[in-house]
Each structure stands twice: as structure tokens, then as C-alpha cells.
Scaffold this motif. Structure first.
Motif, PDB file in Angstrom:
ATOM      1  N   ILE A  88     -15.862 -52.586  42.985  1.00  0.00           N
ATOM      2  CA  ILE A  88     -15.081 -51.352  42.801  1.00  0.00           C
ATOM      3  C   ILE A  88     -15.093 -50.931  41.338  1.00  0.00           C
ATOM      4  CG2 ILE A  88     -12.749 -50.377  42.904  1.00  0.00           C
ATOM      5  CD1 ILE A  88     -12.356 -52.224  45.421  1.00  0.00           C
ATOM      6  N   VAL A  89     -14.900 -51.889  40.426  1.00  0.00           N
ATOM      7  CA  VAL A  89     -14.899 -51.582  38.994  1.00  0.00           C
ATOM      8  C   VAL A  89     -16.270 -51.052  38.562  1.00  0.00           C
ATOM      9  CG1 VAL A  89     -14.807 -52.645  36.694  1.00  0.00           C
ATOM     10  CG2 VAL A  89     -13.026 -53.151  38.372  1.00  0.00           C
ATOM     11  N   ASP A  90     -17.334 -51.690  39.028  1.00  0.00           N
ATOM     12  CA  ASP A  90     -18.686 -51.330  38.596  1.00  0.00           C
ATOM     13  C   ASP A  90     -19.221 -50.056  39.234  1.00  0.00           C
ATOM     14  OD1 ASP A  90     -18.738 -53.604  37.043  1.00  0.00           O
ATOM     15  OD2 ASP A  90     -19.981 -54.756  38.443  1.00  0.00           O
ATOM     16  N   GLU A  91     -18.877 -49.809  40.488  1.00  0.00           N
ATOM     17  CA  GLU A  91     -19.574 -48.776  41.250  1.00  0.00           C
ATOM     18  C   GLU A  91     -18.756 -47.529  41.569  1.00  0.00           C
ATOM     19  OE1 GLU A  91     -22.755 -49.135  41.679  1.00  0.00           O
ATOM     20  OE2 GLU A  91     -22.761 -51.191  40.929  1.00  0.00           O
ATOM     21  N   SER A  92     -17.489 -47.475  41.189  1.00  0.00           N
ATOM     22  CA  SER A  92     -16.689 -46.312  41.566  1.00  0.00           C
ATOM     23  C   SER A  92     -15.912 -45.772  40.372  1.00  0.00           C
ATOM     24  CB  SER A  92     -15.716 -46.670  42.695  1.00  0.00           C
ATOM     25  OG  SER A  92     -14.719 -47.546  42.219  1.00  0.00           O
ATOM     26  N   HIS A  93     -15.432 -44.547  40.539  1.00  0.00           N
ATOM     27  CA  HIS A  93     -14.525 -43.967  39.547  1.00  0.00           C
ATOM     28  C   HIS A  93     -13.612 -42.983  40.262  1.00  0.00           C
ATOM     29  CE1 HIS A  93     -15.981 -39.780  38.914  1.00  0.00           C
ATOM     30  NE2 HIS A  93     -17.043 -40.261  39.502  1.00  0.00           N
ATOM     31  N   HIS A 103     -14.103 -49.174  31.430  1.00  0.00           N
ATOM     32  CA  HIS A 103     -12.884 -49.873  31.010  1.00  0.00           C
ATOM     33  C   HIS A 103     -12.780 -51.135  31.866  1.00  0.00           C
ATOM     34  CE1 HIS A 103     -11.399 -46.264  28.905  1.00  0.00           C
ATOM     35  NE2 HIS A 103     -11.885 -45.598  29.935  1.00  0.00           N
ATOM     36  N   ALA A 104     -11.865 -52.032  31.540  1.00  0.00           N
ATOM     37  CA  ALA A 104     -11.667 -53.243  32.346  1.00  0.00           C
ATOM     38  C   ALA A 104     -11.306 -52.900  33.783  1.00  0.00           C
ATOM     39  CB  ALA A 104     -10.585 -54.120  31.725  1.00  0.00           C
ATOM     40  N   TRP A 105     -10.624 -51.776  33.999  1.00  0.00           N
ATOM     41  CA  TRP A 105     -10.149 -51.377  35.326  1.00  0.00           C
ATOM     42  C   TRP A 105     -11.130 -50.485  36.069  1.00  0.00           C
ATOM     43  CZ3 TRP A 105     -10.080 -46.171  34.854  1.00  0.00           C
ATOM     44  CH2 TRP A 105      -9.810 -45.630  33.591  1.00  0.00           C
ATOM     45  N   ARG A 118      -4.973 -45.945  38.278  1.00  0.00           N
ATOM     46  CA  ARG A 118      -5.925 -47.044  38.471  1.00  0.00           C
ATOM     47  C   ARG A 118      -5.713 -48.137  37.429  1.00  0.00           C
ATOM     48  NH1 ARG A 118     -12.272 -46.266  39.895  1.00  0.00           N
ATOM     49  NH2 ARG A 118     -12.707 -48.450  40.278  1.00  0.00           N
ATOM     50  N   ALA A 119      -5.511 -47.756  36.170  1.00  0.00           N
ATOM     51  CA  ALA A 119      -5.282 -48.745  35.111  1.00  0.00           C
ATOM     52  C   ALA A 119      -3.994 -49.533  35.362  1.00  0.00           C
ATOM     53  CB  ALA A 119      -5.232 -48.052  33.751  1.00  0.00           C
ATOM     54  N   THR A 120      -2.947 -48.850  35.814  1.00  0.00           N
ATOM     55  CA  THR A 120      -1.680 -49.522  36.118  1.00  0.00           C
ATOM     56  C   THR A 120      -1.854 -50.520  37.259  1.00  0.00           C
ATOM     57  OG1 THR A 120      -0.393 -47.638  35.348  1.00  0.00           O
ATOM     58  CG2 THR A 120       0.723 -49.178  36.839  1.00  0.00           C
ATOM     59  N   GLY A 121      -2.527 -50.098  38.330  1.00  0.00           N
ATOM     60  CA  GLY A 121      -2.773 -50.991  39.470  1.00  0.00           C
ATOM     61  C   GLY A 121      -3.595 -52.202  39.078  1.00  0.00           C
ATOM     62  N   PHE A 122      -4.628 -51.982  38.278  1.00  0.00           N
ATOM     63  CA  PHE A 122      -5.462 -53.095  37.829  1.00  0.00           C
ATOM     64  C   PHE A 122      -4.640 -54.033  36.941  1.00  0.00           C
ATOM     65  CE2 PHE A 122      -8.462 -55.333  35.146  1.00  0.00           C
ATOM     66  CZ  PHE A 122      -9.410 -55.759  36.069  1.00  0.00           C
ATOM     67  N   GLY A 123      -3.813 -53.460  36.079  1.00  0.00           N
ATOM     68  CA  GLY A 123      -2.960 -54.282  35.221  1.00  0.00           C
ATOM     69  C   GLY A 123      -2.014 -55.157  36.026  1.00  0.00           C
ATOM     70  N   GLN A 124      -1.443 -54.605  37.105  1.00  0.00           N
ATOM     71  CA  GLN A 124      -0.563 -55.391  37.969  1.00  0.00           C
ATOM     72  C   GLN A 124      -1.348 -56.480  38.685  1.00  0.00           C
ATOM     73  OE1 GLN A 124       1.166 -52.299  40.367  1.00  0.00           O
ATOM     74  NE2 GLN A 124       2.748 -51.863  38.854  1.00  0.00           N
ATOM     75  N   TRP A 125      -2.542 -56.145  39.148  1.00  0.00           N
ATOM     76  CA  TRP A 125      -3.410 -57.120  39.819  1.00  0.00           C
ATOM     77  C   TRP A 125      -3.718 -58.271  38.861  1.00  0.00           C
ATOM     78  CZ3 TRP A 125      -8.559 -58.491  38.779  1.00  0.00           C
ATOM     79  CH2 TRP A 125      -9.189 -59.239  39.779  1.00  0.00           C
TER      80      TRP A 125
END
Length: 135
Positions: A88-93, A103-105, A118-125
Motif C-alpha cells: 500500500i505504501v509503495d503502490e498507492s496514493h 513519505h513513511a506512510w 493517511r499519515a495519522t492512520g499510519f502513525g497510529q499503526w
């Protein structure tokens, strides 16, 4: 194989209405990754497909305080957990501006509402004990 998938109840105090999660472990490294976890679901009986591309498992949901009596069968790509997140990180936006700055997310401008979400969700993950992924 190099991996094993299993279900277990991560709750410190065991209950009769266990809520098991699915975990995959790399047998070489000993590293375990949670594939599926939801406090309203009891998951079990995971098995790899013969080609190793999918994982079949059962799921039973508690709805309105009443346990479903019959588990349902579900399929999950074997690239679940962190491998799925990496795809998801590599192939989508999701950037409203179409920006694909890494970005990391994932990819995006980093300032629009979609990127913020998306950044908030990734940070929580990541805060839940998952590893940070390289952009």
C-alpha cells in the motif's frame, strides 16, 4: 515452509468469549506479525492455500451482544500484515493534489486532508507496535 500462521487470544485475562487474532511468524527470524485483529471478531483455523498465496480462516462476530453461532470462511492474501502495508505504501496514493512525494506512510503532498488522514492512520499503526517502513 518458512512461515506459520496461527490464531491466539492476546488478552491478558482469558474469557469464555475469546477474541483470537491471526498471526504469521517467520520461522527463520522468529518475527511475528499480526495479520488480522478486531475486538469484535473471533478468528481461527488459519490455513495456507496449496500455492501459499492465500490464507483461509474462520471468523465469528459478536453483534448486539449475541455471538454468531456459525463461523464464516474468509480468504486473505498471504502478503497480509506488514507485507500488505508495504504494498500500500509503495503502490498507492490518496493525495488530493496527485502528488507522489514518498513519505513513511505512502505517497502524497503531506498537507492536504487526505494526506493528513493517511499519515495519522499510519502513525497510529506504527505506535501500536508495528515497525516503521522505509519510504
Amino acid at each position: 515452509g518458512r512461515r506459520v500462521v496461527f490464531a491466539f487470544d492476546p488478552a491478558p485475562e482469558k474469557r469464555l468469549d475469546a477474541r483470537r487474532v491471526l498471526v504469521e511468524m517467520d520461522l527463520r527470524s522468529g518475527r511475528a506479525s499480526t495479520l488480522v485483529a478486531d475486538p469484535e471478531w473471533d478468528l481461527g483455523a488459519p490455513r495456507y492455500s496449496p500455492d501459499g498465496d492465500r490464507i483461509a480462516f474462520t471468523g465469528r462476530r459478536t453483534q448486539g451482544g449475541v455471538n454468531d453461532k456459525t463461523p464464516q470462511l474468509y480468504l486473505l492474501p498471504a502478503a497480509g500484515g506488514e507485507a500488505l502495508v508495504q504494498i500500500i505504501v509503495d503502490e498507492s496514493h490518496t493525495c488530493y493534489l496527485g502528488d507522489r512525494t514518498p513519505h513513511a506512510w505512502g505517497k502524497g503532498c503531506g498537507g492536504c486532508p487526505a494526506c493528513d488522514l493517511r499519515a495519522t492512520g499510519f502513525g497510529q499503526w506504527a505506535a501500536d507496535g508495528r515497525s516503521e517502513l522505509a519510504p
